[in-house]
Write a protein that holds these residues in place. Structure first.
Motif, PDB file in Angstrom:
ATOM      1  N   PRO A  36       0.808  -1.229   0.000  1.00 62.37           N
ATOM      2  CA  PRO A  36       0.000   0.000   0.000  1.00 62.37           C
ATOM      3  C   PRO A  36       0.839   1.276   0.000  1.00 62.37           C
ATOM      4  CG  PRO A  36      -0.926  -1.594   1.524  1.00 62.37           C
ATOM      5  CD  PRO A  36       0.379  -2.170   1.041  1.00 62.37           C
ATOM      6  N   ILE A  37       2.000   1.270   0.654  1.00 57.56           N
ATOM      7  CA  ILE A  37       2.855   2.460   0.662  1.00 57.56           C
ATOM      8  C   ILE A  37       3.365   2.773  -0.742  1.00 57.56           C
ATOM      9  CG2 ILE A  37       5.013   1.247   1.215  1.00 57.56           C
ATOM     10  CD1 ILE A  37       4.027   4.606   2.707  1.00 57.56           C
ATOM     11  N   MET A  38       3.570   1.745  -1.549  1.00 58.81           N
ATOM     12  CA  MET A  38       4.003   1.952  -2.934  1.00 58.81           C
ATOM     13  C   MET A  38       2.872   2.586  -3.742  1.00 58.81           C
ATOM     14  SD  MET A  38       5.946  -1.711  -3.292  1.00 58.81           S
ATOM     15  CE  MET A  38       5.923  -1.731  -5.065  1.00 58.81           C
ATOM     16  N   ARG A  39       1.660   2.098  -3.548  1.00 64.40           N
ATOM     17  CA  ARG A  39       0.497   2.667  -4.238  1.00 64.40           C
ATOM     18  C   ARG A  39       0.312   4.125  -3.855  1.00 64.40           C
ATOM     19  NH1 ARG A  39      -4.288   0.618  -1.446  1.00 64.40           N
ATOM     20  NH2 ARG A  39      -3.532   2.212  -0.040  1.00 64.40           N
ATOM     21  N   ASP A  40       0.377   4.409  -2.565  1.00 69.69           N
ATOM     22  CA  ASP A  40       0.203   5.784  -2.103  1.00 69.69           C
ATOM     23  C   ASP A  40       1.334   6.678  -2.604  1.00 69.69           C
ATOM     24  OD1 ASP A  40      -1.982   4.753  -0.777  1.00 69.69           O
ATOM     25  OD2 ASP A  40      -1.033   4.762   1.203  1.00 69.69           O
ATOM     26  N   GLY A  41       2.543   6.142  -2.616  1.00 73.87           N
ATOM     27  CA  GLY A  41       3.697   6.917  -3.060  1.00 73.87           C
ATOM     28  C   GLY A  41       3.629   7.269  -4.532  1.00 73.87           C
ATOM     29  N   VAL A  42       3.324   6.281  -5.368  1.00 73.53           N
ATOM     30  CA  VAL A  42       3.272   6.555  -6.810  1.00 73.53           C
ATOM     31  C   VAL A  42       2.105   7.483  -7.138  1.00 73.53           C
ATOM     32  CG1 VAL A  42       1.887   4.567  -7.594  1.00 73.53           C
ATOM     33  CG2 VAL A  42       3.637   5.530  -9.084  1.00 73.53           C
ATOM     34  N   GLY A  43       0.995   7.326  -6.441  1.00 72.49           N
ATOM     35  CA  GLY A  43      -0.147   8.223  -6.662  1.00 72.49           C
ATOM     36  C   GLY A  43       0.173   9.648  -6.263  1.00 72.49           C
ATOM     37  N   THR A  44       0.803   9.794  -5.116  1.00 72.02           N
ATOM     38  CA  THR A  44       1.193  11.122  -4.637  1.00 72.02           C
ATOM     39  C   THR A  44       2.190  11.770  -5.587  1.00 72.02           C
ATOM     40  OG1 THR A  44       0.817  10.490  -2.340  1.00 72.02           O
ATOM     41  CG2 THR A  44       2.272  12.381  -2.723  1.00 72.02           C
ATOM     42  N   ALA A  45       3.202  11.006  -5.996  1.00 74.83           N
ATOM     43  CA  ALA A  45       4.220  11.545  -6.897  1.00 74.83           C
ATOM     44  C   ALA A  45       3.599  11.966  -8.226  1.00 74.83           C
ATOM     45  CB  ALA A  45       5.326  10.517  -7.124  1.00 74.83           C
ATOM     46  N   PHE A  46       2.683  11.160  -8.753  1.00 69.94           N
ATOM     47  CA  PHE A  46       2.080  11.461 -10.050  1.00 69.94           C
ATOM     48  C   PHE A  46       1.208  12.718  -9.979  1.00 69.94           C
ATOM     49  CE2 PHE A  46      -0.890  10.890 -13.596  1.00 69.94           C
ATOM     50  CZ  PHE A  46       0.006  10.645 -14.623  1.00 69.94           C
ATOM     51  N   VAL A  47       0.340  12.776  -8.991  1.00 67.79           N
ATOM     52  CA  VAL A  47      -0.584  13.915  -8.879  1.00 67.79           C
ATOM     53  C   VAL A  47       0.176  15.206  -8.566  1.00 67.79           C
ATOM     54  CG1 VAL A  47      -2.483  14.870  -7.502  1.00 67.79           C
ATOM     55  CG2 VAL A  47      -2.578  12.501  -8.290  1.00 67.79           C
ATOM     56  N   THR A  48       1.139  15.141  -7.656  1.00 71.51           N
ATOM     57  CA  THR A  48       1.888  16.352  -7.343  1.00 71.51           C
ATOM     58  C   THR A  48       2.779  16.768  -8.513  1.00 71.51           C
ATOM     59  OG1 THR A  48       3.605  15.059  -6.212  1.00 71.51           O
ATOM     60  CG2 THR A  48       1.854  16.028  -4.848  1.00 71.51           C
ATOM     61  N   GLY A  49       3.242  15.800  -9.306  1.00 71.62           N
ATOM     62  CA  GLY A  49       4.003  16.130 -10.503  1.00 71.62           C
ATOM     63  C   GLY A  49       3.158  16.913 -11.493  1.00 71.62           C
ATOM     64  N   LEU A  50       1.911  16.493 -11.667  1.00 70.15           N
ATOM     65  CA  LEU A  50       1.003  17.247 -12.538  1.00 70.15           C
ATOM     66  C   LEU A  50       0.772  18.651 -11.995  1.00 70.15           C
ATOM     67  CD1 LEU A  50      -1.700  14.537 -13.412  1.00 70.15           C
ATOM     68  CD2 LEU A  50       0.161  15.380 -14.857  1.00 70.15           C
ATOM     69  N   GLY A  51       0.612  18.744 -10.671  1.00 70.51           N
ATOM     70  CA  GLY A  51       0.438  20.055 -10.047  1.00 70.51           C
ATOM     71  C   GLY A  51       1.649  20.948 -10.242  1.00 70.51           C
ATOM     72  N   LEU A  52       2.831  20.360 -10.132  1.00 68.55           N
ATOM     73  CA  LEU A  52       4.062  21.130 -10.341  1.00 68.55           C
ATOM     74  C   LEU A  52       4.140  21.687 -11.758  1.00 68.55           C
ATOM     75  CD1 LEU A  52       6.745  18.992  -8.492  1.00 68.55           C
ATOM     76  CD2 LEU A  52       6.308  21.428  -8.154  1.00 68.55           C
ATOM     77  N   VAL A  53       3.760  20.884 -12.720  1.00 65.60           N
ATOM     78  CA  VAL A  53       3.775  21.358 -14.108  1.00 65.60           C
ATOM     79  C   VAL A  53       2.794  22.518 -14.268  1.00 65.60           C
ATOM     80  CG1 VAL A  53       3.282  20.748 -16.504  1.00 65.60           C
ATOM     81  CG2 VAL A  53       4.531  19.162 -15.054  1.00 65.60           C
ATOM     82  N   GLY A  54       1.630  22.409 -13.662  1.00 64.60           N
ATOM     83  CA  GLY A  54       0.656  23.498 -13.730  1.00 64.60           C
ATOM     84  C   GLY A  54       1.182  24.785 -13.133  1.00 64.60           C
ATOM     85  N   VAL A  55       1.839  24.670 -11.986  1.00 64.43           N
ATOM     86  CA  VAL A  55       2.405  25.855 -11.333  1.00 64.43           C
ATOM     87  C   VAL A  55       3.525  26.443 -12.183  1.00 64.43           C
ATOM     88  CG1 VAL A  55       3.753  26.614  -9.332  1.00 64.43           C
ATOM     89  CG2 VAL A  55       1.738  25.187  -9.000  1.00 64.43           C
ATOM     90  N   LEU A  56       4.365  25.587 -12.755  1.00 61.97           N
ATOM     91  CA  LEU A  56       5.458  26.074 -13.597  1.00 61.97           C
ATOM     92  C   LEU A  56       4.932  26.743 -14.864  1.00 61.97           C
ATOM     93  CD1 LEU A  56       8.026  23.141 -13.282  1.00 61.97           C
ATOM     94  CD2 LEU A  56       8.174  25.415 -12.257  1.00 61.97           C
ATOM     95  N   GLU A  57       3.902  26.164 -15.460  1.00 65.30           N
ATOM     96  CA  GLU A  57       3.317  26.759 -16.668  1.00 65.30           C
ATOM     97  C   GLU A  57       2.669  28.107 -16.360  1.00 65.30           C
ATOM     98  OE1 GLU A  57       3.370  26.049 -19.824  1.00 65.30           O
ATOM     99  OE2 GLU A  57       4.135  24.016 -19.877  1.00 65.30           O
ATOM    100  N   ALA A  58       2.097  28.242 -15.179  1.00 66.90           N
ATOM    101  CA  ALA A  58       1.445  29.495 -14.807  1.00 66.90           C
ATOM    102  C   ALA A  58       2.455  30.595 -14.492  1.00 66.90           C
ATOM    103  CB  ALA A  58       0.532  29.270 -13.603  1.00 66.90           C
ATOM    104  N   GLY A  59       3.669  30.210 -14.150  1.00 66.44           N
ATOM    105  CA  GLY A  59       4.694  31.184 -13.802  1.00 66.44           C
ATOM    106  C   GLY A  59       5.383  31.745 -15.025  1.00 66.44           C
ATOM    107  N   ASP A  60       6.405  32.515 -14.767  1.00 62.69           N
ATOM    108  CA  ASP A  60       7.131  33.179 -15.845  1.00 62.69           C
ATOM    109  C   ASP A  60       8.328  32.383 -16.338  1.00 62.69           C
ATOM    110  OD1 ASP A  60       5.410  35.311 -15.716  1.00 62.69           O
ATOM    111  OD2 ASP A  60       6.664  36.454 -14.338  1.00 62.69           O
ATOM    112  N   GLY A  61       8.713  31.329 -15.624  1.00 57.40           N
ATOM    113  CA  GLY A  61       9.918  30.584 -15.976  1.00 57.40           C
ATOM    114  C   GLY A  61       9.721  29.687 -17.188  1.00 57.40           C
ATOM    115  N   ASP A  62      10.854  29.211 -17.701  1.00 58.67           N
ATOM    116  CA  ASP A  62      10.830  28.285 -18.821  1.00 58.67           C
ATOM    117  C   ASP A  62      10.513  26.883 -18.320  1.00 58.67           C
ATOM    118  OD1 ASP A  62      11.551  30.279 -20.598  1.00 58.67           O
ATOM    119  OD2 ASP A  62      13.698  29.901 -20.324  1.00 58.67           O
TER     120      ASP A  62
END
Length: 123
Positions: A36-62
């Motif tokens: 279960p820790i692997m399931r929770d870890g991969v889910g967390t990493a995937f969803v937060t990775g998508l969130g990070l891309v959204g934040v980066l796209e919304a910002g001014d950086g490349d």
């Protein structure tokens, strides 16, 4: 926005730590399975990775879209493999080592693939 990026990055790292930790805890075990820790870890990493891309796209950086694409593809494969094998009592050794290799690959891409910058030629 920077605070949100840092929180998402922190959770992203914790997600991969949980996934890789769950895998490494079974290296010496004869029978390996998706924990279960692997399931929770991969889910967390995937969803937060998508969130990070959204934040980066919304910002001014490349944003390095090649790096993001590679991490997305590897992360999606990891997510599907973990979720598809969650209820199985054991998984084959090849799948186990593949999950570990893909997890380490995703971290390596994050660390070692630097953003591509276009250098301007001086006039």
């Amino acid at each position: 926005m920077e605070t949100l990026r840092l929180v998402l990055l922190f959770l992203h790292i914790l997600g991969f730590a949980a996934l890789i930790g769950g895998l490494l805890s079974q290296v010496r075990s004869d029978e390996k399975k998706v924990l279960p820790i692997m399931r929770d870890g991969v889910g967390t990493a995937f969803v937060t990775g998508l969130g990070l891309v959204g934040v980066l796209e919304a910002g001014d950086g490349d944003v390095d879209h090649v790096k993001i694409g590679i991490k997305f593809a590897v992360g999606l494969v990891l997510l599907v493999l973990v979720m598809a094998n969650m209820r199985k009592p054991t998984i084959p050794n090849g799948l186990f080592w593949g999950l570990l290799a893909l997890s380490v690959l995703n971290v390596a891409v994050a660390v070692f693939v630097s953003p591509t910058h276009v250098t301007e030629v001086p006039a």
